[in-house]
Design a protein around this motif. Structure first.
Motif, PDB file in Angstrom:
ATOM      1  N   SER A  13      61.695  26.056 101.766  1.00 32.85           N
ATOM      2  CA  SER A  13      62.959  25.414 102.159  1.00 32.85           C
ATOM      3  C   SER A  13      63.618  24.750 100.948  1.00 32.85           C
ATOM      4  O   SER A  13      64.824  24.564 100.912  1.00 32.85           O
ATOM      5  N   LEU A  14      62.823  24.432  99.937  1.00 33.88           N
ATOM      6  CA  LEU A  14      63.390  23.916  98.669  1.00 33.88           C
ATOM      7  C   LEU A  14      63.804  25.056  97.737  1.00 33.88           C
ATOM      8  O   LEU A  14      64.174  24.838  96.594  1.00 33.88           O
ATOM      9  N   ARG A  15      63.697  26.277  98.233  1.00 31.82           N
ATOM     10  CA  ARG A  15      64.031  27.491  97.457  1.00 31.82           C
ATOM     11  C   ARG A  15      63.149  27.655  96.216  1.00 31.82           C
ATOM     12  O   ARG A  15      63.615  28.084  95.173  1.00 31.82           O
ATOM     13  N   LEU A  16      61.891  27.274  96.367  1.00 33.62           N
ATOM     14  CA  LEU A  16      60.928  27.508  95.282  1.00 33.62           C
ATOM     15  C   LEU A  16      59.994  28.637  95.721  1.00 33.62           C
ATOM     16  O   LEU A  16      58.781  28.465  95.850  1.00 33.62           O
ATOM     17  N   ALA A  17      60.604  29.802  95.957  1.00 38.85           N
ATOM     18  CA  ALA A  17      59.886  30.920  96.573  1.00 38.85           C
ATOM     19  C   ALA A  17      58.736  31.409  95.703  1.00 38.85           C
ATOM     20  O   ALA A  17      57.666  31.765  96.215  1.00 38.85           O
ATOM     21  N   ALA A  18      58.951  31.437  94.402  1.00 37.62           N
ATOM     22  CA  ALA A  18      57.909  31.969  93.523  1.00 37.62           C
ATOM     23  C   ALA A  18      56.675  31.068  93.561  1.00 37.62           C
ATOM     24  O   ALA A  18      55.540  31.558  93.648  1.00 37.62           O
ATOM     25  N   ILE A  19      56.899  29.766  93.528  1.00 35.78           N
ATOM     26  CA  ILE A  19      55.768  28.835  93.614  1.00 35.78           C
ATOM     27  C   ILE A  19      55.083  28.986  94.976  1.00 35.78           C
ATOM     28  O   ILE A  19      53.854  29.039  95.059  1.00 35.78           O
ATOM     29  N   ALA A  20      55.895  29.087  96.029  1.00 39.82           N
ATOM     30  CA  ALA A  20      55.336  29.237  97.376  1.00 39.82           C
ATOM     31  C   ALA A  20      54.416  30.459  97.453  1.00 39.82           C
ATOM     32  O   ALA A  20      53.314  30.388  98.000  1.00 39.82           O
ATOM     33  N   ASP A  21      54.859  31.572  96.857  1.00 42.00           N
ATOM     34  CA  ASP A  21      54.052  32.807  96.873  1.00 42.00           C
ATOM     35  C   ASP A  21      52.746  32.633  96.113  1.00 42.00           C
ATOM     36  O   ASP A  21      51.713  33.166  96.496  1.00 42.00           O
ATOM     37  N   GLN A  22      52.846  31.931  95.013  1.00 43.25           N
ATOM     38  CA  GLN A  22      51.740  31.907  94.070  1.00 43.25           C
ATOM     39  C   GLN A  22      50.765  30.762  94.318  1.00 43.25           C
ATOM     40  O   GLN A  22      49.653  30.761  93.799  1.00 43.25           O
ATOM     41  N   LEU A  23      51.193  29.788  95.123  1.00 46.68           N
ATOM     42  CA  LEU A  23      50.412  28.554  95.275  1.00 46.68           C
ATOM     43  C   LEU A  23      48.941  28.775  95.657  1.00 46.68           C
ATOM     44  O   LEU A  23      48.049  28.237  94.981  1.00 46.68           O
ATOM     45  N   PRO A  24      48.652  29.557  96.714  1.00 49.45           N
ATOM     46  CA  PRO A  24      47.241  29.701  97.104  1.00 49.45           C
ATOM     47  C   PRO A  24      46.359  30.231  95.982  1.00 49.45           C
ATOM     48  O   PRO A  24      45.278  29.691  95.727  1.00 49.45           O
ATOM     49  N   VAL A  25      46.847  31.262  95.301  1.00 51.12           N
ATOM     50  CA  VAL A  25      46.055  31.884  94.230  1.00 51.12           C
ATOM     51  C   VAL A  25      45.816  30.916  93.082  1.00 51.12           C
ATOM     52  O   VAL A  25      44.685  30.731  92.613  1.00 51.12           O
ATOM     53  N   LEU A  26      46.908  30.265  92.643  1.00 53.88           N
ATOM     54  CA  LEU A  26      46.789  29.367  91.491  1.00 53.88           C
ATOM     55  C   LEU A  26      45.985  28.113  91.827  1.00 53.88           C
ATOM     56  O   LEU A  26      45.262  27.587  90.981  1.00 53.88           O
ATOM     57  N   LEU A  27      46.095  27.693  93.084  1.00 56.72           N
ATOM     58  CA  LEU A  27      45.338  26.518  93.527  1.00 56.72           C
ATOM     59  C   LEU A  27      43.840  26.798  93.473  1.00 56.72           C
ATOM     60  O   LEU A  27      43.045  25.992  92.973  1.00 56.72           O
ATOM     61  N   GLU A  28      43.468  27.981  93.948  1.00 56.50           N
ATOM     62  CA  GLU A  28      42.065  28.355  93.976  1.00 56.50           C
ATOM     63  C   GLU A  28      41.517  28.491  92.559  1.00 56.50           C
ATOM     64  O   GLU A  28      40.423  28.027  92.238  1.00 56.50           O
ATOM     65  N   LEU A  44      52.799  26.274  87.599  1.00 59.98           N
ATOM     66  CA  LEU A  44      53.628  26.617  88.759  1.00 59.98           C
ATOM     67  C   LEU A  44      55.120  26.582  88.399  1.00 59.98           C
ATOM     68  O   LEU A  44      55.869  27.486  88.754  1.00 59.98           O
ATOM     69  N   VAL A  45      55.506  25.566  87.679  1.00 63.98           N
ATOM     70  CA  VAL A  45      56.918  25.431  87.294  1.00 63.98           C
ATOM     71  C   VAL A  45      57.325  26.583  86.381  1.00 63.98           C
ATOM     72  O   VAL A  45      58.375  27.205  86.552  1.00 63.98           O
ATOM     73  N   GLU A  46      56.443  26.914  85.441  1.00 62.87           N
ATOM     74  CA  GLU A  46      56.758  28.011  84.533  1.00 62.87           C
ATOM     75  C   GLU A  46      56.876  29.339  85.274  1.00 62.87           C
ATOM     76  O   GLU A  46      57.732  30.161  84.967  1.00 62.87           O
ATOM     77  N   TYR A  47      56.012  29.508  86.263  1.00 61.53           N
ATOM     78  CA  TYR A  47      56.044  30.736  87.053  1.00 61.53           C
ATOM     79  C   TYR A  47      57.382  30.858  87.780  1.00 61.53           C
ATOM     80  O   TYR A  47      58.012  31.911  87.785  1.00 61.53           O
ATOM     81  N   GLU A  48      57.826  29.752  88.377  1.00 58.81           N
ATOM     82  CA  GLU A  48      59.110  29.748  89.094  1.00 58.81           C
ATOM     83  C   GLU A  48      60.259  30.089  88.131  1.00 58.81           C
ATOM     84  O   GLU A  48      61.111  30.917  88.434  1.00 58.81           O
ATOM     85  N   LEU A  49      60.244  29.473  86.962  1.00 61.83           N
ATOM     86  CA  LEU A  49      61.313  29.723  85.987  1.00 61.83           C
ATOM     87  C   LEU A  49      61.326  31.180  85.529  1.00 61.83           C
ATOM     88  O   LEU A  49      62.385  31.796  85.416  1.00 61.83           O
ATOM     89  N   ALA A  50      60.127  31.720  85.291  1.00 62.17           N
ATOM     90  CA  ALA A  50      60.036  33.112  84.833  1.00 62.17           C
ATOM     91  C   ALA A  50      60.563  34.066  85.910  1.00 62.17           C
ATOM     92  O   ALA A  50      61.293  35.022  85.610  1.00 62.17           O
ATOM     93  N   GLN A  51      60.201  33.793  87.167  1.00 64.89           N
ATOM     94  CA  GLN A  51      60.675  34.640  88.263  1.00 64.89           C
ATOM     95  C   GLN A  51      62.188  34.568  88.398  1.00 64.89           C
ATOM     96  O   GLN A  51      62.857  35.572  88.597  1.00 64.89           O
ATOM     97  N   ARG A  52      62.719  33.362  88.275  1.00 63.83           N
ATOM     98  CA  ARG A  52      64.172  33.205  88.401  1.00 63.83           C
ATOM     99  C   ARG A  52      64.899  33.935  87.287  1.00 63.83           C
ATOM    100  O   ARG A  52      65.926  34.565  87.512  1.00 63.83           O
ATOM    101  N   ASN A  53      64.332  33.839  86.096  1.00 61.32           N
ATOM    102  CA  ASN A  53      64.928  34.515  84.962  1.00 61.32           C
ATOM    103  C   ASN A  53      64.927  36.030  85.171  1.00 61.32           C
ATOM    104  O   ASN A  53      65.935  36.703  84.953  1.00 61.32           O
ATOM    105  N   ALA A  54      63.794  36.538  85.638  1.00 65.44           N
ATOM    106  CA  ALA A  54      63.686  37.984  85.891  1.00 65.44           C
ATOM    107  C   ALA A  54      64.672  38.404  86.980  1.00 65.44           C
ATOM    108  O   ALA A  54      65.325  39.452  86.864  1.00 65.44           O
ATOM    109  N   ASN A  55      64.815  37.598  88.011  1.00 62.31           N
ATOM    110  CA  ASN A  55      65.763  37.919  89.085  1.00 62.31           C
ATOM    111  C   ASN A  55      67.203  37.913  88.585  1.00 62.31           C
ATOM    112  O   ASN A  55      68.002  38.760  88.974  1.00 62.31           O
ATOM    113  N   ARG A  56      67.483  36.941  87.712  1.00 60.81           N
ATOM    114  CA  ARG A  56      68.845  36.841  87.181  1.00 60.81           C
ATOM    115  C   ARG A  56      69.180  38.080  86.353  1.00 60.81           C
ATOM    116  O   ARG A  56      70.261  38.646  86.468  1.00 60.81           O
TER     117      ARG A  56
END
Ligand code: ADP
Ligand code: MG
Length: 247
Positions: A13-28, A44-56
């Motif tokens: 809901s905060l539009r942090l989709a990449a972090i949401a996807d990756q959270l379980p794996v990275l947490l473990e 996590l933050v870097e992952y979100e930024l990288a995904q956004r950049n790739a999407n852009r």
């Protein structure tokens, strides 16, 4: 709902989709490796930024509307010897875009002008720039339509949103005086503000004639070639070469 599921939902809901996807794996993984909290959050933050950049970049590639996927690696500099790979590579630091300079490819049909313009455009998108490819014919038609609707200014503003405008094949077809005026308005609005890659079969000597020597011809040419890298391409047509091989 457990805490992890709830957090994932909130991340979405905060539009942090990449972090949401990756959270379980990275947490473990963080648990297994005794990773510090800060290091996990940074990851996590870097992952979100990288995904956004790739999407852009993906979005910008679509919006550029390249007519074909022509890559620099596919360009044969053994065949086209009137421009060197080094000269093209020198453009790829994109200082010319940052400094609002233009690139002009002049030459007869089939010598690779459009191929090079697309290739450089694709590299620019990959480097994060917004690019739009337009055939000169489509561009002139669009401007004419906008002008008729009283929306020329609006359209020029839209075209100014791109870092780089590729105008392909200017000079093949004649233009009426209104079209020449519209083109002048465009070139003027982009001058020292955005970059253009222009491909044309006309050398500058014949441009005045192409523009019917009217009042806008000189300023159009003047503004395009001021701060520009000019490449005169020659040689035989690559299309012809491909055909000859078949015979
Ligand atoms: P122009 O715009 O100068 O008329 P194009 O760039 O459209 O020519 O080239 C015509 C065709 O030949 C395209 O399919 C292009 O990919 C190909 N081509 C032209 N020059 C080369 C080259 N040096 N190496 C590889 N392919 C080329
Ligand atoms: Mg072409």
């Amino acid at each position: 709902m457990n805490k992890l599921e709830n957090t994932i939902k909130q991340l979405r809901s905060l539009r942090l989709a990449a972090i949401a996807d990756q959270l379980p794996v990275l947490l473990e993984r963080a648990r297994d490796n005794d990773q510090s909290h800060l290091s996990l959050i940074a990851e996590l933050v870097e992952y979100e930024l990288a995904q956004r950049n790739a999407n852009r970049i993906r979005r910008n590639y679509k919006q550029a509307r390249f007519p074909a996927n022509k890559r620099l690696e596919q360009f044969d500099f053994q065949h086209q010897t009137t421009i060197t790979k080094r000269e093209v590579n020198e453009l790829l630091d994109f200082n010319f875009i940052d400094e609002r300079r233009n690139v002009i490819f002049i030459g007869p049909p089939g010598v690779g002008k459009t191929h090079l313009a697309i290739s450089i455009g694709i590299e620019a998108v990959t480097a994060g720039y917004k690019v739009l490819f337009k055939s000169a014919l489509d561009l002139v038609e669009e401007l004419e339509l906008a002008e008729m609707k009283g929306e020329l200014k609006k359209r020029l503003t839209q075209l100014g949103k791109y870092d780089l405008l590729i105008i392909d094949e200017l000079g093949y077809l004649p233009m009426n005086s209104q079209s020449r005026y519209n083109l002048f308005q465009l070139i003027n609005s982009l001058y020292e503000y955005r970059s253009i890659i222009l491909t044309t079969n006309k050398n500058f000597a014949s441009w005045a004639e192409f523009f019917h020597n009217d009042a806008v011809a000189v300023p159009i040419v003047d503004r395009i070639i001021h701060h520009s890298h000019l490449f005169m391409l020659g040689g035989e047509s690559y299309r012809l070469k491909a055909k000859m091989k078949d015979i």
